[in-house]
Design a protein around this motif. Sequence first.
Motif, PDB file in Angstrom:
ATOM      1  N   SER A 213       0.822  -1.218   0.000  1.00  0.00           N
ATOM      2  CA  SER A 213       0.000   0.000   0.000  1.00  0.00           C
ATOM      3  C   SER A 213       0.852   1.262   0.000  1.00  0.00           C
ATOM      4  N   SER A 481      -4.146  -1.401  -0.315  1.00  0.00           N
ATOM      5  CA  SER A 481      -4.773  -0.186  -0.827  1.00  0.00           C
ATOM      6  C   SER A 481      -3.949   0.379  -1.970  1.00  0.00           C
ATOM      7  N   ASP A 482      -4.495   1.364  -2.656  1.00  0.00           N
ATOM      8  CA  ASP A 482      -3.831   1.963  -3.809  1.00  0.00           C
ATOM      9  C   ASP A 482      -2.571   2.713  -3.342  1.00  0.00           C
TER      10      ASP A 482
END
Length: 513
Positions: A213, A481-482
């Motif tokens: 992430s 997550s991005d």
Amino acid sequence: MDIPGAQESAANSSNSSLGATLSTSQTERNKSGHIAAHRQSFAEDQRRPPPSPRSHRHPSLTQQAVQELMNHPPINRHANPQYAGRNWQEIAVGELAVADDVKWTDLDESVQDATLTLLKNHPTNAVLVRETPTSKRAISTFDYSDLNAYLLVVVGLAKPEEEQIELYDHIAKSAQAQTPVALREIQPILKKSELVALPAEATLDAAVEAFGSGIHRLLITNSAREVIGILSQLRLLEFFWKEAVNFPVIDRLYGSVLRDLQIGSTQIIAVNADGPLADALLLMHNEGLTSVAVVDQGLNVLGNISTADLRLLTSTNNLPLLKRSCMHFISVILNERGVEHGRDSFPVFYVNPYSTLAHTVAKLVATRSHRMWVVETASPSPSAPATPLLQPVQLGVTAATAPPPTSVTGVGSSSSPGPQPTVLVSSQTPSAPQSPLPGQSFSSVPSASLPGAHVSGRLSGVVSLTDVLNLFAKSSGLRPSDPSEQRARRRRSSSASVRPSLDVGRGSVEFRR
């Protein structure tokens, strides 16, 4: 008249002569026999000549085989009993903790002392900051990005907000007067991200998800929340590289090429080789980066500058390097490596779209880098070796004609899938080169003179540690997550403004956007 002693002596002499004659005769017979035997042995050897040494030579590798070995480096195939038969997601992070990685400083220590500790702490490139000298709980970290922020304040490149003008001036004046500046005083200019910690019993799936992430390092704590280790992205990737034979999900990814994996980013930020070093430091600070590519006018990768290279700027005698070109600083880095290792060293920080993931990870681990630059390749075949340029690269952007920051689109290979790459090259306009300080000797180093400068290619993308660990996480069913959200957060936490002048030593250099 006979003399008995004389007769006896004559008899002894006669016996000695006879013995000598017999001995000589025996020696001659032995010698003749040895010569005859030697001649017979030599004749037999001629009838049965010894085998040629060529029959025992190992076959030479062809150029194609050598290139294949480079693109597909061997992976450790000896299973470590400690991890054999285990699911990597169930391995505790505490098993990877190394107590010697934990180095401390406290808020009341000077930046100079913290920097000395940082220079000695190579594995993690970070020092933990605590409130008091006896505490085992970290409240922050001090790393090379923080040293960069401090340096930009000291030399007058960082522009503060209105309420911080007094603080910035105090720090700059104290440093210039060689008055110790405490870490506590510079905390407002660092704007650090929140520390992320995991208990020692937490498993690696949580760490991979965090690293995928965009988190760069994790603190490992015991039940009392005391730090017992630091786990970095590089340390975890090195673990997966060495122990891949135990983890089939990871191992089978290594044979795939980057183009098929669609890994990395085509949005790249670079600096021009003719631009001043200060450009690179400002760019890394403003964008929250730890390294940038150095390119020529044709966007060919000539080298790499990272925040860790700031160790060469910790002496005031080296501050004039800020006004020298990025290419000159690369030559300084190479010279320092040669002195340190006793040999020439030109680490390769680039791969191409047809490089395997194994090739890319091997380079990341070997160079201890955070990212590899992806360059265009002349041939889609992984066995085709790169062809060096036959002519020196002409750096068309000169100090007198450097353009403003330029966004170049469509520099990637036309055969590559996905969006075309966009390269933002920061090229601020400096004034005429400044003369060195007394006692300083700087010579111009053309890019053509550096080894390996012409075997890279045109910059078209970048693959980072975050990208690789994000791939590992998704391939194992995790949901990181991005990473772009974390990158944007780091950019927002950095001071994006710069002061339009640089005053180091004597003279000044003007920079304009």
